[in-house]
Scaffold this active site. Structure first.
Site, PDB file in Angstrom:
ATOM      1  N   HIS A  57      -3.234  -5.438  -0.723  1.00 12.52           N
ATOM      2  CA  HIS A  57      -2.915  -6.136   0.526  1.00 12.52           C
ATOM      3  C   HIS A  57      -3.147  -7.638   0.374  1.00 12.52           C
ATOM      4  O   HIS A  57      -4.254  -8.118   0.615  1.00 12.52           O
ATOM      5  CB  HIS A  57      -3.818  -5.623   1.662  1.00 12.52           C
ATOM      6  CG  HIS A  57      -3.501  -4.250   2.139  1.00 12.52           C
ATOM      7  ND1 HIS A  57      -2.824  -3.999   3.310  1.00 12.52           N
ATOM      8  CD2 HIS A  57      -3.779  -3.039   1.604  1.00 12.52           C
ATOM      9  CE1 HIS A  57      -2.704  -2.695   3.489  1.00 12.52           C
ATOM     10  NE2 HIS A  57      -3.274  -2.093   2.460  1.00 12.52           N
ATOM     11  N   CYS A 116       0.847  -1.194   0.000  1.00  9.43           N
ATOM     12  CA  CYS A 116       0.000   0.000   0.000  1.00  9.43           C
ATOM     13  C   CYS A 116       0.886   1.249   0.000  1.00  9.43           C
ATOM     14  O   CYS A 116       1.675   1.438  -0.923  1.00  9.43           O
ATOM     15  CB  CYS A 116      -0.960  -0.054   1.187  1.00  9.43           C
ATOM     16  SG  CYS A 116      -2.337   1.122   1.077  1.00  9.43           S
ATOM     17  N   GLU A 124      -2.255  -9.978   2.357  1.00 10.34           N
ATOM     18  CA  GLU A 124      -2.545 -10.578   3.672  1.00 10.34           C
ATOM     19  C   GLU A 124      -4.013 -10.460   4.044  1.00 10.34           C
ATOM     20  O   GLU A 124      -4.480 -11.167   4.947  1.00 10.34           O
ATOM     21  CB  GLU A 124      -1.661  -9.942   4.759  1.00 10.34           C
ATOM     22  CG  GLU A 124      -2.014  -8.533   5.154  1.00 10.34           C
ATOM     23  CD  GLU A 124      -1.538  -7.482   4.164  1.00 10.34           C
ATOM     24  OE1 GLU A 124      -1.887  -6.296   4.354  1.00 10.34           O
ATOM     25  OE2 GLU A 124      -0.835  -7.824   3.194  1.00 10.34           O
TER      26      GLU A 124
END
Length: 283
Positions: A255, A152, A257
């Site tokens: 992202h 990000c 994750e």
């Protein structure tokens, strides 16, 4: 309870449900990987915190998804607080750094790259000290060939340190029909990403097209010359890149994750980061 309070409570409940879903997929879908192995000495991964206000007091934090993944991959997260006085300690953090994770936060100040009027016109909240700390750590990591993962804002900062530039606001400057930030569907929003053939991103995902989350209004304008693009949004925005001359220096605007249950490649990104760290041989 008023309407605003009810809506706020609904959002908190939805966020908690999403947290349980993601962490559940992290703990169970990949259970074989994610049983932390006891080691006497774990490689230390430096990660800067993000500052916010809670009940009129500052707190510094790093997201749990990041921290849990690092630990389950046999890496020891070391959080660098964004507080006055930290700069005097950075040499000590650098001494133990075997990996660097740079994640989300405020807008990057235009003073750090070749900016134009739009960068100042669309600038939102910044954090001068966070910028300085991360720039210092990134320069050190790139110079020493220490593995770096920027996610990000972290990918934007990696590009800036590499010599690239940013859009002040992707949506407004590109006049794109592609939404890059959707507050009303914050964690559920996805947009297409086209993966460049022959890149590490294709190796990790095993495909050319995926859908990714999006939480940003700044973004890469000019990709630094040292980097190579690995993925583009459907409006042409660079959302993934790497340095082909380093063991691991990767920037991802999205992202992975937060999408572990959606593609195996989302975990493979983190596995590749960990493998590079475990293989590091500093002279």
């Amino acid at each position: 309870m008023g309407d605003v309070a009810i809506e706020s409570k609904k959002r908190e409940t939805a966020a908690a449900r999403e947290d349980r879903h993601v962490l559940g997929s992290l703990r169970h879908s990949h259970g074989l990987l994610l049983k932390a192995v006891r080691r006497k000495h774990w490689p230390r991964v430096i990660v800067t915190t993000r500052r916010t206000i809670r009940k009129n007091k500052y707190i510094d934090y790093v997201g749990e998804y990041h921290l849990e993944l690092l630990i389950k991959l046999g890496l020891l997260p070391v959080m660098v607080p964004v507080v006055e006085g930290t700069e005097a300690c950075l040499d000590q953090y650098k001494e133990v750094m075997r990996g660097l994770l740079v994640v989300e936060g405020e807008d990057i100040e235009p003073r750090h790259y070749r900016s134009n009027a739009a960068n100042h016109r669309y600038l939102e909240q910044t954090h001068h000290l966070k910028d300085k700390i991360e720039i210092d750590l990134l320069r050190h990591a790139l110079k020493r060939k220490i593995p770096v993962l920027g996610i990000c804002r972290g990918s934007q900062m990696l590009n800036v340190v590499g010599g690239g530039t940013l859009y002040g606001d992707v949506q407004k400057e590109k006049k794109s029909d592609r939404t890059h930030l959707d507050p009303d569907h914050y964690d559920g929003y996805r947009h297409p990403l086209k993966i460049v053939p022959g890149t590490p991103l294709e190796n990790w995902y095993g495909r050319r097209d995926i859908k990714v989350n999006s939480y940003h209004h700044q973004g890469v304008r000019d990709l630094a010359a040292r980097f190579r693009a690995m993925g583009y949004a459907d409006d042409g925005l660079v959302e993934a890149f790497y340095d082909p001359k380093l063991p691991f220096a990767v920037g991802l605007q999205f992202h992975p994750e937060r999408m572990l249950s959606e593609y195996p490649g989302n975990l493979r990104v983190w596995q590749a980061f960990a493998k590079a760290i475990h293989s590091l041989n500093l002279h």
